[in-house]
Design a protein around this motif. Structure first.
Motif, PDB file in Angstrom:
ATOM      1  N   GLU A   1       0.837  -1.202   0.000  1.00 15.17           N
ATOM      2  CA  GLU A   1       0.000   0.000   0.000  1.00 15.17           C
ATOM      3  C   GLU A   1       0.872   1.253   0.000  1.00 15.17           C
ATOM      4  O   GLU A   1       2.011   1.232   0.459  1.00 15.17           O
ATOM      5  CB  GLU A   1      -0.898   0.055   1.242  1.00 15.17           C
ATOM      6  CG  GLU A   1      -1.818  -1.117   1.435  1.00 15.17           C
ATOM      7  CD  GLU A   1      -1.365  -2.032   2.531  1.00 15.17           C
ATOM      8  OE1 GLU A   1      -2.226  -2.687   3.156  1.00 15.17           O
ATOM      9  OE2 GLU A   1      -0.151  -2.108   2.777  1.00 15.17           O
TER      10      GLU A   1
ATOM     11  N   CYS B   1      -2.679   0.349  -3.966  1.00 17.13           N
ATOM     12  CA  CYS B   1      -2.213  -0.971  -3.535  1.00 17.13           C
ATOM     13  C   CYS B   1      -1.807  -1.761  -4.768  1.00 17.13           C
ATOM     14  O   CYS B   1      -2.641  -2.018  -5.646  1.00 17.13           O
ATOM     15  CB  CYS B   1      -3.302  -1.707  -2.772  1.00 17.13           C
ATOM     16  SG  CYS B   1      -2.880  -3.424  -2.365  1.00 17.13           S
TER      17      CYS B   1
ATOM     18  N   TRP C   1     -10.248  -2.986   0.397  1.00 15.54           N
ATOM     19  CA  TRP C   1      -9.693  -2.320   1.571  1.00 15.54           C
ATOM     20  C   TRP C   1     -10.497  -2.629   2.817  1.00 15.54           C
ATOM     21  O   TRP C   1     -11.734  -2.677   2.785  1.00 15.54           O
ATOM     22  CB  TRP C   1      -9.679  -0.801   1.355  1.00 15.54           C
ATOM     23  CG  TRP C   1      -8.828  -0.371   0.219  1.00 15.54           C
ATOM     24  CD1 TRP C   1      -9.214  -0.214  -1.082  1.00 15.54           C
ATOM     25  CD2 TRP C   1      -7.439  -0.053   0.262  1.00 15.54           C
ATOM     26  NE1 TRP C   1      -8.148   0.191  -1.852  1.00 15.54           N
ATOM     27  CE2 TRP C   1      -7.038   0.299  -1.051  1.00 15.54           C
ATOM     28  CE3 TRP C   1      -6.482  -0.004   1.285  1.00 15.54           C
ATOM     29  CZ2 TRP C   1      -5.734   0.673  -1.369  1.00 15.54           C
ATOM     30  CZ3 TRP C   1      -5.183   0.367   0.970  1.00 15.54           C
ATOM     31  CH2 TRP C   1      -4.823   0.699  -0.344  1.00 15.54           C
TER      32      TRP C   1
ATOM     33  N   CYS D   1      -4.874  -3.091   2.559  1.00 16.26           N
ATOM     34  CA  CYS D   1      -5.255  -3.683   1.286  1.00 16.26           C
ATOM     35  C   CYS D   1      -5.409  -5.183   1.482  1.00 16.26           C
ATOM     36  O   CYS D   1      -4.637  -5.809   2.231  1.00 16.26           O
ATOM     37  CB  CYS D   1      -4.177  -3.393   0.252  1.00 16.26           C
ATOM     38  SG  CYS D   1      -4.505  -4.068  -1.387  1.00 16.26           S
TER      39      CYS D   1
END
Length: 116
Positions: free
Chosen positions: A6, A22, A36, A95
């Motif tokens: 990320e 990401c 996320w 992420c």
């Protein structure tokens, strides 16, 4: 396996915007779904948004109409555009990815802080 990295966290005032990214690497079949989660201080990790390889996306009610997830399959990267940020959006954002749904693989997290 899948590696997720990320970037883009930071500090912003209420009403401001941030963009997270990401990047994924590894077996692409294993990250058909990407998205996320976030974990506010002292609270449990919560789902924020998911995007599939075909572009279909879903959002938690708390971020709908303020956050937008997008995906660049050529770059194996997803983005989270966060607008109209609120103090309650402050959290470590993670992420995540998986073959059909997120939660199978995780990044290291990036801090987002929204001041009031």
């Amino acid at each position: 396996q899948v590696q997720l990295v990320e970037s883009g966290g930071g500090y912003v005032q209420t009403g401001g915007s941030l963009r997270l990214a990401c990047g994924a690497s590894g077996n692409s079949v294993l990250y058909n779904a990407m998205g996320w989660y976030r974990q506010p201080p002292g609270k449990r990790r919560e789902w924020v948004t998911t995007i599939l390889e075909n572009g279909e996306a879903g959002y938690a009610d708390s971020v709908k109409d303020r956050f937008t997830i997008s995906r660049d399959n050529a770059k194996n990267t997803i983005y989270l555009q966060m607008n109209n940020l609120k103090p309650e959006d402050s959290a470590v954002y993670y992420c995540s990815a998986g073959p059909a749904t997120v939660g199978g693989f995780w990044g290291q997290g990036t801090q987002v802080t929204v001041s009031s």
